[in-house]
Enzyme design. Structure first.
Site, PDB file in Angstrom:
ATOM      1  N   LYS A 183      -1.041  -9.363   3.455  1.00 19.73           N
ATOM      2  CA  LYS A 183      -0.251  -8.797   4.560  1.00 19.73           C
ATOM      3  C   LYS A 183      -1.112  -7.828   5.360  1.00 19.73           C
ATOM      4  CE  LYS A 183       3.397  -5.769   3.908  1.00 19.73           C
ATOM      5  NZ  LYS A 183       2.973  -4.586   4.656  1.00 19.73           N
ATOM      6  N   GLU A 242       9.691  -3.675  10.089  1.00 26.04           N
ATOM      7  CA  GLU A 242      10.064  -2.399   9.458  1.00 26.04           C
ATOM      8  C   GLU A 242      10.631  -1.432  10.503  1.00 26.04           C
ATOM      9  OE1 GLU A 242       7.094  -0.714   6.876  1.00 26.04           O
ATOM     10  OE2 GLU A 242       8.182   1.177   6.679  1.00 26.04           O
ATOM     11  N   ASP A 274      -0.979  -6.176   0.158  1.00 27.17           N
ATOM     12  CA  ASP A 274      -1.365  -5.515   1.404  1.00 27.17           C
ATOM     13  C   ASP A 274      -2.878  -5.388   1.519  1.00 27.17           C
ATOM     14  OD1 ASP A 274       0.685  -4.785   3.170  1.00 27.17           O
ATOM     15  OD2 ASP A 274       1.316  -3.125   1.887  1.00 27.17           O
ATOM     16  N   ASP A 304       0.843  -1.202   0.000  1.00 30.58           N
ATOM     17  CA  ASP A 304       0.000   0.000   0.000  1.00 30.58           C
ATOM     18  C   ASP A 304       0.879   1.254   0.000  1.00 30.58           C
ATOM     19  OD1 ASP A 304       0.856  -0.196   2.603  1.00 30.58           O
ATOM     20  OD2 ASP A 304      -1.138  -0.032   3.505  1.00 30.58           O
TER      21      ASP A 304
HETATM   22  O1  KIV Z   1       3.600  -1.063   1.575  1.00 29.28           O
HETATM   23  C1  KIV Z   1       4.780  -1.443   1.519  1.00 29.28           C
HETATM   24  O2  KIV Z   1       5.479  -1.256   0.523  1.00 29.28           O
HETATM   25  C2  KIV Z   1       5.317  -2.128   2.673  1.00 29.28           C
HETATM   26  C3  KIV Z   1       6.794  -2.316   2.740  1.00 29.28           C
HETATM   27  C4  KIV Z   1       7.472  -1.038   2.987  1.00 29.28           C
HETATM   28  C5  KIV Z   1       7.189  -3.370   3.705  1.00 29.28           C
HETATM   29  O3  KIV Z   1       4.603  -2.508   3.550  1.00 29.28           O
END
Ligand code: KIV
Length: 263
Positions: free
Chosen positions: A112, A181, A84, A45
């Site tokens: 995720k 992160e 995500d 995201d």
């Molecule tokens: O949204 C994303 O790109 C992420 C990464 C930074 C791990 O969650």
């Protein structure tokens, strides 16, 4: 590259072989990532920042995610694709099931979500229903307003202990992979050693099982280069070679270097 599955990632962890992960949001980059032999693509995201120009991931919707997951899947048949669940897409059980199913039907292989203990039941429910899950601890950008900014997490004893507990809870609930992160190196190392699932780091030091970067950061075209990222394009000159260099440096442990980590 053979088609990558969860089993591939587990085997890499067991054998102590590090693997690269990279974000993508469209078919063209997804195709180059496959050519570069990168095992995992994250349709993050973070598209809210790098594609849409927002200052956070909060405005990203399920429709946005489905659009970009479909595009990435059209361009890449080999990498494992994680998508995500965006802000507030997993606030209730019903929403979570419906939205996770939509991402899987759009072509993702895993979803995720960001957060710790409060997601225990959610992860269990997804896992029991056959949806692979990637947890995300440390700096969780969807909570930026609650965290008070984009800051390294787990610096004090109490929050570090809580993160270790959260990581174990997510694994026990059925999470298949965990992203850490912006976490101090020693804490990320402890969590990576204690968990049997692969741990993917971003700004979490060299000890995690894998590294992830936002593709626009590692190509040096984001508005701001985060401390934990590296521009692989300047030294290579073209995108596919930059992706291959990133993969090689992650596998050999040459990336990240001390200047990319938080002590
Ligand atoms: O949204 C994303 O790109 C992420 C990464 C930074 C791990 O969650």
């Amino acid at each position: 590259m053979k088609t990558v599955t969860i089993n591939t990632l587990n085997t890499l962890k067991e054998q102590g072989e590090k693997f690269p992960v990279i974000t993508a949001y469209d078919a063209s980059f997804a195709r180059l990532i496959e050519h570069a032999g990168i095992e995992v693509v994250l349709v993050g995201d973070s598209l809210g920042n790098v594609i849409q120009g927002h200052d956070s991931t909060v405005p990203v919707t399920m429709d946005d995610m489905i659009y970009h997951v479909e595009a990435v899947c059209r361009g890449n048949n080999k990498s494992l694709i994680i998508a995500d669940l965006p802000f507030m897409a997993y606030a209730t059980e019903e929403q979570t099931m419906e939205n996770a199913a939509l991402l899987m039907q759009a072509g993702a292989h895993m979803v995720k979500l960001e957060g710790g203990a409060w997601l225990e039941e959610t992860v269990l429910m997804l896992s029991e229903r056959g949806i692979p899950v990637c947890g995300h601890l440390g700096l969780t950008p969807q909570s930026v307003n609650k965290l008070g900014g984009y800051k390294v997490q787990g610096r004090d004893d109490q929050s570090a202990k809580q993160m270790v507990l959260d990581a174990h809870l997510l694994e026990e609930a059925g999470a298949d992979v965990l992203v850490l992160e912006c976490v101090p190196t020693a804490l990320a190392q402890q969590i990576t050693n204690e968990l049997s699932i692969p741990v993917i780091g971003i700004g979490a030091g060299p000890s995690t099982d894998a590294q992830v970067l936002v593709i626009y950061d590692m190509l040096g075209i984001s508005s701001r280069q985060p401390k934990f990222s590296k521009n692989f394009l300047t030294e290579t000159g073209d995108v596919e070679t930059a992706l291959k260099a990133y993969a090689t440096e992650v596998r050999s442990g040459a990336f990240p270097q001390p200047e990319h980590v938080f002590k």
